[in-house]
Design a protein around this motif. Structure first.
Motif, PDB file in Angstrom:
ATOM      1  N   HIS A  83     -11.116   8.852   6.006  1.00 58.87           N
ATOM      2  CA  HIS A  83      -9.741   8.551   5.601  1.00 58.87           C
ATOM      3  C   HIS A  83      -9.163   7.399   6.415  1.00 58.87           C
ATOM      4  N   PHE A  84      -9.244   7.505   7.733  1.00 56.46           N
ATOM      5  CA  PHE A  84      -8.610   6.488   8.567  1.00 56.46           C
ATOM      6  C   PHE A  84      -9.364   5.159   8.546  1.00 56.46           C
TER       7      PHE A  84
ATOM      8  N   GLN B  42      -8.585  -1.025   4.101  1.00 57.18           N
ATOM      9  CA  GLN B  42      -7.732  -1.444   2.985  1.00 57.18           C
ATOM     10  C   GLN B  42      -6.615  -2.367   3.471  1.00 57.18           C
TER      11      GLN B  42
ATOM     12  N   ILE C 211       0.822  -1.215   0.000  1.00 55.50           N
ATOM     13  CA  ILE C 211       0.000   0.000   0.000  1.00 55.50           C
ATOM     14  C   ILE C 211       0.858   1.267   0.000  1.00 55.50           C
ATOM     15  N   TYR C 212       1.921   1.284   0.798  1.00 61.91           N
ATOM     16  CA  TYR C 212       2.758   2.474   0.921  1.00 61.91           C
ATOM     17  C   TYR C 212       3.934   2.415  -0.040  1.00 61.91           C
TER      18      TYR C 212
ATOM     19  N   GLU D  87       1.007  12.176   4.420  1.00 57.95           N
ATOM     20  CA  GLU D  87       0.311  12.327   3.140  1.00 57.95           C
ATOM     21  C   GLU D  87       0.020  13.809   2.925  1.00 57.95           C
TER      22      GLU D  87
ATOM     23  N   LEU E  75      -8.517   3.552   5.193  1.00 57.56           N
ATOM     24  CA  LEU E  75      -7.136   3.084   5.180  1.00 57.56           C
ATOM     25  C   LEU E  75      -6.983   1.786   5.974  1.00 57.56           C
TER      26      LEU E  75
END
Length: 197
Positions: free
Chosen positions: A179-180, A186, A61-62, A83, A183
């Motif tokens: 967002h969190f 995911q 992912i990163y 980010e 994330l």
């Protein structure tokens, strides 16, 4: 019967696609049980496998996860990330509202036991860089970082929660929650499929 099974599967998929691990409060992120962590059950999976799968998910992912990665082999993973311009907030500028985008720096921490992943509440900071401007008789103001606080600090007008808990900037509140939670979803989803190729 087939129709009923289809409805049940649809409901399960819908529930899973809107996973809400945490919600933002004046104290920071808390779980649905008002804890500073949440536990994801992963039955019949060994601790070491959960650890490896989440680590692999983070690595996919990163872009460069090793920069902010801290691990205790087989037991815990922490990632510190940054980010740029991911949190849009509409702020009043005296004539109307202007959209400003804030950077997020944050830390996510995962701990592991057989069949369980513990996710600690995300720690974060939302801020943006403001270039100096002319303030009339008082002269020029300098360049500075402006931070969105959870609660009012001093005379700052840039905070998320009033003293009574009311949200000041709905878009920032919704954006942080979305967002969190997205994330984390995911990472958890990817960790469940990482070895199924």
């Amino acid at each position: 019967m087939k129709k009923m099974l289809g409805i049940v599967i649809l409901l399960l998929v819908t529930q899973m696609s809107f996973a809400q691990y945490f919600k933002l409060t004046p104290k920071g992120f808390v779980s649905n049980d008002n804890n500073d962590y949440t536990v994801v059950e992963v039955p019949n999976v060994k601790q070491v496998d959960l650890y490896k799968n989440v680590l692999n998910a983070i690595n996919t992912i990163y872009r460069n996860p090793q920069k902010g990665l801290s691990v205790v082999e087989g037991e815990s993973i922490s990632i510190a990330a940054y980010e740029e311009e991911v949190l849009p907030i509409k702020l009043s500028n005296g004539l109307g509202k202007t959209l400003r985008k804030y950077d997020l720096s944050y830390t996510l921490t995962f701990l592991f036991k057989d069949g369980k992943i513990r996710i600690n509440s995300p720690a974060f900071e939302a801020r943006r860089y403001v270039e100096g401007s002319y303030k009339g008789a008082s002269g020029w103001s300098g360049d500075e970082w402006v931070t969105l606080s959870l609660k009012k600090v001093g005379k700052s007008k840039l905070y998320l929660f009033e003293d009574n808990g009311k949200v000041r900037f709905e878009d920032a509140y919704d954006g942080l929650n979305s967002h969190f939670n997205a994330l984390l979803k995911q990472i958890i989803d990817k960790s469940g499929t990482i070895n199924n190729w």
